[in-house]
Design a protein around this motif. Structure first.
Motif, PDB file in Angstrom:
ATOM      1  N   THR A 123       8.702  -8.141  16.095  1.00 59.50           N
ATOM      2  CA  THR A 123       9.518  -8.199  17.312  1.00 59.50           C
ATOM      3  C   THR A 123       8.852  -9.090  18.352  1.00 59.50           C
ATOM      4  OG1 THR A 123       8.447  -6.223  18.219  1.00 59.50           O
ATOM      5  CG2 THR A 123      10.437  -5.901  16.883  1.00 59.50           C
ATOM      6  N   PRO A 124       9.629  -9.699  19.277  1.00 63.04           N
ATOM      7  CA  PRO A 124       9.033 -10.522  20.334  1.00 63.04           C
ATOM      8  C   PRO A 124       8.398  -9.661  21.413  1.00 63.04           C
ATOM      9  CG  PRO A 124      11.408 -10.450  20.582  1.00 63.04           C
ATOM     10  CD  PRO A 124      11.102  -9.746  19.291  1.00 63.04           C
ATOM     11  N   VAL A 125       7.382 -10.226  22.067  1.00 60.94           N
ATOM     12  CA  VAL A 125       6.655  -9.526  23.127  1.00 60.94           C
ATOM     13  C   VAL A 125       6.488 -10.483  24.307  1.00 60.94           C
ATOM     14  CG1 VAL A 125       4.433  -8.513  23.786  1.00 60.94           C
ATOM     15  CG2 VAL A 125       5.445  -7.959  21.574  1.00 60.94           C
ATOM     16  N   THR A 126       6.622  -9.944  25.523  1.00 64.10           N
ATOM     17  CA  THR A 126       6.434 -10.722  26.743  1.00 64.10           C
ATOM     18  C   THR A 126       5.243 -10.177  27.510  1.00 64.10           C
ATOM     19  OG1 THR A 126       8.812 -11.167  26.899  1.00 64.10           O
ATOM     20  CG2 THR A 126       7.490 -11.505  28.876  1.00 64.10           C
ATOM     21  N   LEU A 127       4.271 -11.064  27.800  1.00 59.69           N
ATOM     22  CA  LEU A 127       3.113 -10.715  28.621  1.00 59.69           C
ATOM     23  C   LEU A 127       3.329 -11.295  30.014  1.00 59.69           C
ATOM     24  CD1 LEU A 127       0.212 -11.532  26.108  1.00 59.69           C
ATOM     25  CD2 LEU A 127       1.384  -9.357  26.442  1.00 59.69           C
ATOM     26  N   THR A 128       3.090 -10.465  31.042  1.00 61.76           N
ATOM     27  CA  THR A 128       3.278 -10.907  32.427  1.00 61.76           C
ATOM     28  C   THR A 128       2.011 -10.638  33.226  1.00 61.76           C
ATOM     29  OG1 THR A 128       5.624 -10.361  32.283  1.00 61.76           O
ATOM     30  CG2 THR A 128       4.713 -10.726  34.478  1.00 61.76           C
ATOM     31  N   LEU A 153      -4.686 -17.718  24.471  1.00 65.15           N
ATOM     32  CA  LEU A 153      -3.334 -17.723  23.932  1.00 65.15           C
ATOM     33  C   LEU A 153      -2.511 -18.775  24.636  1.00 65.15           C
ATOM     34  CD1 LEU A 153      -2.641 -13.872  23.852  1.00 65.15           C
ATOM     35  CD2 LEU A 153      -3.499 -15.297  21.994  1.00 65.15           C
ATOM     36  N   GLY A 154      -1.554 -19.314  23.919  1.00 62.18           N
ATOM     37  CA  GLY A 154      -0.662 -20.287  24.522  1.00 62.18           C
ATOM     38  C   GLY A 154      -1.284 -21.660  24.649  1.00 62.18           C
ATOM     39  N   PRO A 155      -0.578 -22.574  25.311  1.00 61.71           N
ATOM     40  CA  PRO A 155      -1.041 -23.958  25.413  1.00 61.71           C
ATOM     41  C   PRO A 155      -2.176 -24.168  26.400  1.00 61.71           C
ATOM     42  CG  PRO A 155       0.999 -23.677  26.627  1.00 61.71           C
ATOM     43  CD  PRO A 155       0.737 -22.377  25.946  1.00 61.71           C
ATOM     44  N   GLY A 156      -2.461 -23.214  27.273  1.00 64.17           N
ATOM     45  CA  GLY A 156      -3.500 -23.384  28.291  1.00 64.17           C
ATOM     46  C   GLY A 156      -3.012 -22.840  29.619  1.00 64.17           C
ATOM     47  N   TRP A 157      -3.566 -23.391  30.699  1.00 62.79           N
ATOM     48  CA  TRP A 157      -3.151 -22.954  32.030  1.00 62.79           C
ATOM     49  C   TRP A 157      -1.693 -23.302  32.253  1.00 62.79           C
ATOM     50  CZ3 TRP A 157      -5.993 -19.697  34.674  1.00 62.79           C
ATOM     51  CH2 TRP A 157      -7.371 -19.665  34.467  1.00 62.79           C
ATOM     52  N   SER A 158      -0.996 -22.352  32.833  1.00 66.70           N
ATOM     53  CA  SER A 158       0.444 -22.532  33.047  1.00 66.70           C
ATOM     54  C   SER A 158       0.811 -22.041  34.444  1.00 66.70           C
ATOM     55  CB  SER A 158       1.237 -21.766  31.991  1.00 66.70           C
ATOM     56  OG  SER A 158       2.615 -21.759  32.302  1.00 66.70           O
ATOM     57  N   ARG A 159       1.816 -22.684  35.039  1.00 66.41           N
ATOM     58  CA  ARG A 159       2.309 -22.244  36.342  1.00 66.41           C
ATOM     59  C   ARG A 159       3.156 -20.974  36.211  1.00 66.41           C
ATOM     60  NH1 ARG A 159       2.035 -26.485  40.122  1.00 66.41           N
ATOM     61  NH2 ARG A 159       0.180 -27.705  39.577  1.00 66.41           N
ATOM     62  N   SER A 160       3.588 -20.665  34.998  1.00 68.94           N
ATOM     63  CA  SER A 160       4.414 -19.474  34.796  1.00 68.94           C
ATOM     64  C   SER A 160       3.527 -18.247  34.578  1.00 68.94           C
ATOM     65  CB  SER A 160       5.327 -19.659  33.581  1.00 68.94           C
ATOM     66  OG  SER A 160       6.015 -18.457  33.288  1.00 68.94           O
ATOM     67  N   PRO A 161       3.848 -17.140  35.209  1.00 68.14           N
ATOM     68  CA  PRO A 161       3.055 -15.919  35.011  1.00 68.14           C
ATOM     69  C   PRO A 161       3.434 -15.160  33.745  1.00 68.14           C
ATOM     70  CG  PRO A 161       4.763 -15.501  36.624  1.00 68.14           C
ATOM     71  CD  PRO A 161       4.890 -16.944  36.251  1.00 68.14           C
ATOM     72  N   GLU A 162       4.313 -15.721  32.905  1.00 67.63           N
ATOM     73  CA  GLU A 162       4.748 -15.045  31.686  1.00 67.63           C
ATOM     74  C   GLU A 162       4.367 -15.845  30.449  1.00 67.63           C
ATOM     75  OE1 GLU A 162       8.890 -14.225  31.786  1.00 67.63           O
ATOM     76  OE2 GLU A 162       8.730 -12.632  33.297  1.00 67.63           O
ATOM     77  N   LEU A 163       4.113 -15.106  29.364  1.00 65.74           N
ATOM     78  CA  LEU A 163       3.847 -15.717  28.063  1.00 65.74           C
ATOM     79  C   LEU A 163       4.705 -15.003  27.029  1.00 65.74           C
ATOM     80  CD1 LEU A 163       2.215 -17.626  26.197  1.00 65.74           C
ATOM     81  CD2 LEU A 163       0.574 -15.751  25.916  1.00 65.74           C
ATOM     82  N   GLN A 164       5.502 -15.788  26.302  1.00 67.50           N
ATOM     83  CA  GLN A 164       6.383 -15.232  25.274  1.00 67.50           C
ATOM     84  C   GLN A 164       5.706 -15.363  23.908  1.00 67.50           C
ATOM     85  OE1 GLN A 164       9.341 -13.784  25.703  1.00 67.50           O
ATOM     86  NE2 GLN A 164       9.640 -14.201  27.876  1.00 67.50           N
ATOM     87  N   ILE A 165       5.617 -14.231  23.190  1.00 67.87           N
ATOM     88  CA  ILE A 165       5.131 -14.214  21.805  1.00 67.87           C
ATOM     89  C   ILE A 165       6.355 -13.979  20.933  1.00 67.87           C
ATOM     90  CG2 ILE A 165       3.622 -13.093  20.138  1.00 67.87           C
ATOM     91  CD1 ILE A 165       1.819 -12.272  22.429  1.00 67.87           C
ATOM     92  N   PRO A 166       6.781 -14.965  20.134  1.00 64.06           N
ATOM     93  CA  PRO A 166       8.040 -14.823  19.370  1.00 64.06           C
ATOM     94  C   PRO A 166       8.041 -13.633  18.422  1.00 64.06           C
ATOM     95  CG  PRO A 166       7.286 -17.106  19.373  1.00 64.06           C
ATOM     96  CD  PRO A 166       6.175 -16.295  19.944  1.00 64.06           C
ATOM     97  N   ALA A 167       6.940 -13.399  17.734  1.00 60.72           N
ATOM     98  CA  ALA A 167       6.851 -12.268  16.798  1.00 60.72           C
ATOM     99  C   ALA A 167       5.399 -11.812  16.745  1.00 60.72           C
ATOM    100  CB  ALA A 167       7.346 -12.663  15.410  1.00 60.72           C
ATOM    101  N   ILE A 168       5.198 -10.526  16.897  1.00 58.58           N
ATOM    102  CA  ILE A 168       3.854  -9.967  16.902  1.00 58.58           C
ATOM    103  C   ILE A 168       3.674  -9.118  15.652  1.00 58.58           C
ATOM    104  CG2 ILE A 168       4.411  -7.844  18.173  1.00 58.58           C
ATOM    105  CD1 ILE A 168       1.789  -8.348  19.770  1.00 58.58           C
ATOM    106  N   TRP A 169       2.438  -9.116  15.101  1.00 52.80           N
ATOM    107  CA  TRP A 169       2.157  -8.412  13.849  1.00 52.80           C
ATOM    108  C   TRP A 169       0.978  -7.458  14.049  1.00 52.80           C
ATOM    109  CZ3 TRP A 169       6.070  -9.217  10.659  1.00 52.80           C
ATOM    110  CH2 TRP A 169       6.783 -10.403  10.781  1.00 52.80           C
ATOM    111  N   SER A 170       0.770  -6.638  13.046  1.00 54.02           N
ATOM    112  CA  SER A 170      -0.259  -5.605  13.179  1.00 54.02           C
ATOM    113  C   SER A 170      -1.636  -6.213  13.393  1.00 54.02           C
ATOM    114  CB  SER A 170      -0.260  -4.717  11.936  1.00 54.02           C
ATOM    115  OG  SER A 170      -0.520  -5.487  10.768  1.00 54.02           O
ATOM    116  N   GLN A 171      -1.898  -7.370  12.784  1.00 54.18           N
ATOM    117  CA  GLN A 171      -3.197  -8.003  12.981  1.00 54.18           C
ATOM    118  C   GLN A 171      -3.377  -8.560  14.386  1.00 54.18           C
ATOM    119  OE1 GLN A 171      -0.975  -8.833  10.673  1.00 54.18           O
ATOM    120  NE2 GLN A 171      -0.650 -11.060  10.526  1.00 54.18           N
ATOM    121  N   ASP A 172      -2.295  -8.587  15.167  1.00 54.55           N
ATOM    122  CA  ASP A 172      -2.373  -9.026  16.557  1.00 54.55           C
ATOM    123  C   ASP A 172      -2.758  -7.900  17.502  1.00 54.55           C
ATOM    124  OD1 ASP A 172      -1.600 -11.627  15.874  1.00 54.55           O
ATOM    125  OD2 ASP A 172       0.522 -11.097  15.956  1.00 54.55           O
TER     126      ASP A 172
END
Length: 437
Positions: A123-128, A153-172
């Motif tokens: 399932t997707p997960v959103t980090l804020t 995680l992600g591409p690096g520093w971002s102006r957005s306070p959110e990070l979208q993870i399309p699909a998360i797994w148990s090893q995450d």
């Protein structure tokens, strides 16, 4: 005595006009710079200048100078003053009034939120990364960074306070946290670590199938056991067992919804019940199938019998179709014969008529004449003719399916031919009929 008296008299006036003044902001935000300036009257012969915070010396200079705090922190808040010493007949030290400086928080440490709070695999997960700025510094630009354990995680520093993870797994599963900082990198703060436990989807609807299908194995041949589930996430462990034994015939752990086990050479003792077990960390589920082992010769015999029966049924079907077609043909062609039957019996002088088979043979005539008491030179001479006189197929008011009359006419030169049933001279007849069953 005179000098000391003069100093005492003029001291209040000098204190009011010639003592230093500390110039400093009363309030700043963290990350901003603070400039302290000890202001004195011009043309003063200053020997040294010092700055103090809460009574502790910060800086000493032998000439007039400002004091700079590059990046203000919370612990830079306090009481500040400055001191100068003049070179007169003797050294005179003068101190400014104290100035209180308060360093304010630019933004509080961010708080990491996870949505959904208890994610399941796939399932997707959103980090804020949540924080806020004071009204006086609304125009301050911030940027954000996210971490899992010590990995970015992600591409690096971002102006957005959110990070979208399309699909998360148990090893995450692990500890997640975030950082927020100003674009000038003067202020950087990180959130507390939050542990995210990724839940697995339990396995469901396990199925065990075989190849050959139906568990019909041949001795010496290969048997393949296919084990599959309709759903389940993460690594699934498949294991195969025989007759509910604890001993496993084999097991495979993989990120897949199916797996297979091969038995290369099946023995007769391999017959029995086989079980498949699927487990991904939740409650395991089972499925079973019954396997029979047949010998190759019996299998081939059964195959030959099956093929023979199939061929026999095919021939019988063909014969049945042919008979139906023949009956249909005879029935449709009998219309003209029925017309001949309506003419009634023969008139005197006409050829005698008898009933005969549809296609009378010469051999049948020979057999009839051979049983006669009269000896004939020849049962049927070439001068005799076998002519059809009457034919009927399927008369509606009788049980006769087929009937026909054939008449033989002999020439004048024939010797002592037996008279017919009708006592008609110089003729003979055979009657034949086929009745319904």
């Amino acid at each position: 005595m005179l000098l000391w008296s003069l100093l005492v008299i003029f001291a209040p006036v000098s204190e009011q006009s010639d003592w230093p003044t500390l110039l400093a902001p009363s309030s700043v935000f963290e990350g901003e710079s603070i400039v302290l300036k000890c202001q004195v009257k011009q043309n003063r012969k200053i020997k040294t200048m010092s700055y103090y915070k809460d009574g502790r010396k910060l800086f000493l200079s032998k000439y007039v100078s400002n004091f700079l705090i590059q990046r203000a922190l919370f612990n830079d808040s306090g009481q500040y003053h400055c001191t100068i010493s003049e070179q007169l007949v003797f050294r005179l030290k003068k101190t400014s009034k104290a100035v209180k400086i308060k360093v304010q928080e630019l933004f509080p440490p961010p708080v990491l939120t996870v949505s959904p709070s208890q994610p399941t695999e796939g399932t997707p997960v959103t980090l804020t990364c949540k924080t806020w700025l004071p009204p006086q510094r609304r125009d301050t630009e911030l940027q954000f960074f996210f971490f899992r354990e010590d990995q970015r995680l992600g591409p690096g520093w971002s102006r957005s306070p959110e990070l979208q993870i399309p699909a998360i797994w148990s090893q995450d599963s692990g500890s997640y946290w975030c950082e927020a900082q100003t674009v000038t990198h003067r202020v950087k703060k990180q959130s507390l670590k939050s542990y995210i436990h990724v839940q697995r989807v339990p396995v469901a609807n396990v199925s065990l199938e075989t190849q050959p299908p139906g568990g019909q194995a041949i001795e010496g041949g290969k048997l393949v056991l296919f084990c599959s589930v309709s759903e389940g996430t993460g690594n699934i462990t498949f294991s195969w067992h025989k007759d509910v034994t604890e001993t496993s015939l084999g097991n495979k752990t993989q990120h897949s919804l199916s797996a297979e086990l091969e038995i290369l050479a099946v023995k007769e003792s391999d017959a029995g019940k086989y079980y498949c077990r699927a487990d991904n960390g939740h409650r395991p589920i089972w499925s079973e199938v019954n396997v029979t082992v047949r010998r190759p010769d019996r299998y081939r015999r059964d195959l030959v019998i099956a093929k023979t029966l199939g061929g026999l049924f095919g021939v019988l079907g063909f014969v049945a179709v042919a008979l139906l077609f023949y009956y249909w043909y005879q029935k449709t062609s009998g219309g003209s014969s029925a017309y001949n039957a309506s003419r009634g019996p023969f008139s005197p002088g006409s050829q005698e008529s008898t009933y005969s088979s549809p296609l009378p043979a010469v051999e049948e005539l020979q057999l009839m004449y051979a049983n006669d008491e009269t000896t004939h030179p020849s049962p049927l001479t070439v001068t005799e003719e076998l002519q059809p006189a009457y034919m009927n197929v399927g008369a509606a008011d009788t049980d006769v399916v087929y009937s026909q009359v054939w008449c033989t006419q002999q020439t004048e030169g024939s010797a002592n031919i037996r008279k017919t049933f009708l006592e008609i001279k110089d003729s003979s007849a055979i009657y034949s009929e086929v009745k319904k069953a």
